[in-house]
Design a protein around this motif. Sequence first.
Motif, short mmCIF file in Angstrom:
data_model
loop_
_atom_site.label_atom_id
_atom_site.label_comp_id
_atom_site.label_asym_id
_atom_site.label_seq_id
_atom_site.Cartn_x
_atom_site.Cartn_y
_atom_site.Cartn_z
N SER A 213 43.18 41.81 39.18
CA SER A 213 42.09 42.14 40.09
C SER A 213 41.32 43.36 39.59
CB SER A 213 42.62 42.34 41.51
OG SER A 213 41.56 42.43 42.44
N ALA A 214 41.26 44.44 40.36
CA ALA A 214 40.49 45.62 39.96
C ALA A 214 41.23 46.51 38.97
CB ALA A 214 40.11 46.44 41.20
N GLY A 243 39.25 41.40 35.43
CA GLY A 243 39.87 41.19 36.73
C GLY A 243 39.89 39.75 37.18
N LYS A 244 39.68 38.81 36.25
CA LYS A 244 39.63 37.40 36.60
C LYS A 244 41.01 36.80 36.78
CE LYS A 244 35.13 37.07 36.39
NZ LYS A 244 34.33 36.82 37.61
N ARG A 245 42.01 37.40 36.14
CA ARG A 245 43.37 36.90 36.30
C ARG A 245 44.37 38.01 36.05
NH1 ARG A 245 46.25 35.69 31.68
NH2 ARG A 245 45.11 35.58 29.71
#
Length: 309
Positions: A213-214, A243-245
């Motif tokens: 995430s972030a 932060g896509k996975r």
Amino acid sequence: MGRSNRAGRTADRGRATAEDTPAATGPGGRTHAQGPLSRAVDSGLAELRPDRDRPAAWSLLIDGAPQSLVDLADPTHLGFEYQRRLGHLVDLVAPPGRPLTVLHLGGGALTLARYVAATRPRSRQQVAEIDTALTDLVRTELPLERGWQVKVRGADARSVLERTPEGAVDLVIADVFSGARVPAHCTTVEFTALAARALAPGGWYAVNIADGSALPFARSQVATLGAVFPELCLVADPAVLRGKRFGNLVLAAAHSPLPVAELGRRVASDAALGRVEHGRALADFAAGATPATDAAATPSPAPPPGVFR
């Protein structure tokens, strides 16, 4: 994190008395004809599953989460992305073939120790792995070659690091996980300072972590290493950096400049996508993050449900 993106681990369920044990039991090892194996160890249910693509290779899973891949016929094969990135650092820390003194914080199936021993003969290595039942399983089913100078110490990673003499090692590799999370006491400025103290001049500190995430944990870890070391870089899949996975990130730190350009070329040559961040880009990545300290550290985040399916 997927089959090739799982972080390695050291169970961290309390302090243990350090005891050196030889890691190898001789030639041989488990064959695919014997099929998979499941056994309870200190950190959960360990499974050895034969790799479908390599006739002498085995995947180690703990409670269903992929931990390591070992090819008994080819110890230079690093099947997981994060291990290949750590392997690049092993290759670059010194001229090819030169023996190293390496401290591994986290053992698992001893994949990186095998790689060092195979690519840098006469290297001296110590491994901190608190899960002694797992070490026994690995020694029996996936033995190291005779003559490799690898000792496994059944103790907490930080306690081993605290006992390591100043300037004793060329490379510290931290791959410390309790289950799927990095324990808090192995994430701090104080822990990083112990690693820096253990390094000989010109030595490197390499760390495998996991976040998503972030990326608050990863950003804090960049700030933490940056509070001790003047030189550092980060390697990760671009999707993880965006932060896509959820996935692995490898950090490298030193007191002298790192070979970032050559590392970038090697990462780019891998089958899996990877990007090296350093300098201004890495400073921007960690902007506003606070270094972790013993007084306030927390473990790394738990993986999202279903990440290992």
